[in-house]
Design a protein around this motif. Structure first.
Motif, PDB file in Angstrom:
ATOM      1  N   CYS A  98     -15.235  19.851   7.898  1.00  0.00           N
ATOM      2  CA  CYS A  98     -14.223  18.862   8.281  1.00  0.00           C
ATOM      3  C   CYS A  98     -13.138  18.750   7.211  1.00  0.00           C
ATOM      4  CB  CYS A  98     -14.852  17.503   8.521  1.00  0.00           C
ATOM      5  SG  CYS A  98     -15.749  17.405  10.067  1.00  0.00           S
ATOM      6  N   THR A  99     -13.539  18.708   5.972  1.00  0.00           N
ATOM      7  CA  THR A  99     -12.590  18.559   4.863  1.00  0.00           C
ATOM      8  C   THR A  99     -11.656  19.762   4.764  1.00  0.00           C
ATOM      9  OG1 THR A  99     -14.210  17.244   3.637  1.00  0.00           O
ATOM     10  CG2 THR A  99     -12.396  18.166   2.380  1.00  0.00           C
ATOM     11  N   SER A 142     -29.712  18.352   5.906  1.00  0.00           N
ATOM     12  CA  SER A 142     -29.306  19.743   5.647  1.00  0.00           C
ATOM     13  C   SER A 142     -27.983  20.087   6.351  1.00  0.00           C
ATOM     14  CB  SER A 142     -30.401  20.712   6.092  1.00  0.00           C
ATOM     15  OG  SER A 142     -30.604  20.603   7.484  1.00  0.00           O
ATOM     16  N   VAL A 143     -27.602  19.346   7.356  1.00  0.00           N
ATOM     17  CA  VAL A 143     -26.367  19.610   8.105  1.00  0.00           C
ATOM     18  C   VAL A 143     -25.192  18.818   7.542  1.00  0.00           C
ATOM     19  CG1 VAL A 143     -25.304  19.411  10.388  1.00  0.00           C
ATOM     20  CG2 VAL A 143     -27.683  20.108  10.191  1.00  0.00           C
ATOM     21  N   SER A 144     -25.472  17.693   6.936  1.00  0.00           N
ATOM     22  CA  SER A 144     -24.427  16.779   6.485  1.00  0.00           C
ATOM     23  C   SER A 144     -23.424  17.427   5.539  1.00  0.00           C
ATOM     24  CB  SER A 144     -25.059  15.557   5.817  1.00  0.00           C
ATOM     25  OG  SER A 144     -24.061  14.696   5.339  1.00  0.00           O
ATOM     26  N   GLU A 145     -23.903  18.088   4.510  1.00  0.00           N
ATOM     27  CA  GLU A 145     -22.990  18.667   3.519  1.00  0.00           C
ATOM     28  C   GLU A 145     -22.114  19.771   4.118  1.00  0.00           C
ATOM     29  OE1 GLU A 145     -23.253  21.007  -0.673  1.00  0.00           O
ATOM     30  OE2 GLU A 145     -24.634  19.319  -0.403  1.00  0.00           O
ATOM     31  N   PRO A 146     -22.684  20.732   4.866  1.00  0.00           N
ATOM     32  CA  PRO A 146     -21.812  21.765   5.468  1.00  0.00           C
ATOM     33  C   PRO A 146     -20.823  21.173   6.487  1.00  0.00           C
ATOM     34  CG  PRO A 146     -24.103  22.486   5.505  1.00  0.00           C
ATOM     35  CD  PRO A 146     -24.093  21.057   5.042  1.00  0.00           C
TER      36      PRO A 146
END
Length: 154
Positions: free
Chosen positions: A11-12, A2-6
């Motif tokens: 970062c991007t 759940s944290v990976s995408e945000p």
């Protein structure tokens, strides 16, 4: 999961676009510090060459080479190299507020440690490649020192 995408999105959008400019900004003082280390080594070896050409004294040459070996630990002579990196203090203050960069002093200290390590490696390599006690022909000593210096700087 759940944290990976945000985190990737953050970062991007907020970090990656600035990385190139940040690295360029930081590399200025770091590069000038390492250039100063190179110039200091070059200057010190040139002084050894000039002194030997004046005196032609193998004992004094040995003493000068021994003194060169202490160069990385000579804080007075290394200070101009270290001062170049101190400019990071100002540059990193801006990064600290924008990107939460902490431990600015640690970054500067580590960079200065690498500079000292580089000088240690240079004088050690110089000593390995040039040993005054193995020089039989004093007429070729200055040329040999110059060749060794250029090899180390390479």
């Amino acid at each position: 999961a759940s944290v990976s995408e945000p985190a990737q999105k953050c970062c991007t959008e907020n970090i990656q676009p600035f990385l190139t400019s940040i690295l360029e900004e930081l590399m200025g003082p770091i590069s000038s510090g390492f250039t100063e280390v190179r110039l200091l080594f070059d200057k010190e070896v040139n002084e050894i060459i000039q002194d030997f050409q004046k005196t032609n004294d193998m004992t004094r040459l040995k003493e000068n080479v021994d003194q060169l070996m202490t160069l990385p630990f000579n804080s007075v002579k290394m200070e101009p190299c270290y001062l170049k990196v101190n400019l990071l203090q100002e540059l990193l203050q801006d990064l600290k507020s924008r990107f939460k960069v902490y431990h600015i002093d640690f970054v500067i200290q580590r960079t200065q440690n690498f500079m000292q390590e580089l000088m240690e490696n240079a004088v050690y390599t110089f000593e390995l490649l040039f040993s005054p006690s193995h020089q039989a022909d004093s007429a070729k000593v200055a040329t040999t020192i110059e060749k060794v210096k250029l090899r180390v700087l390479k």
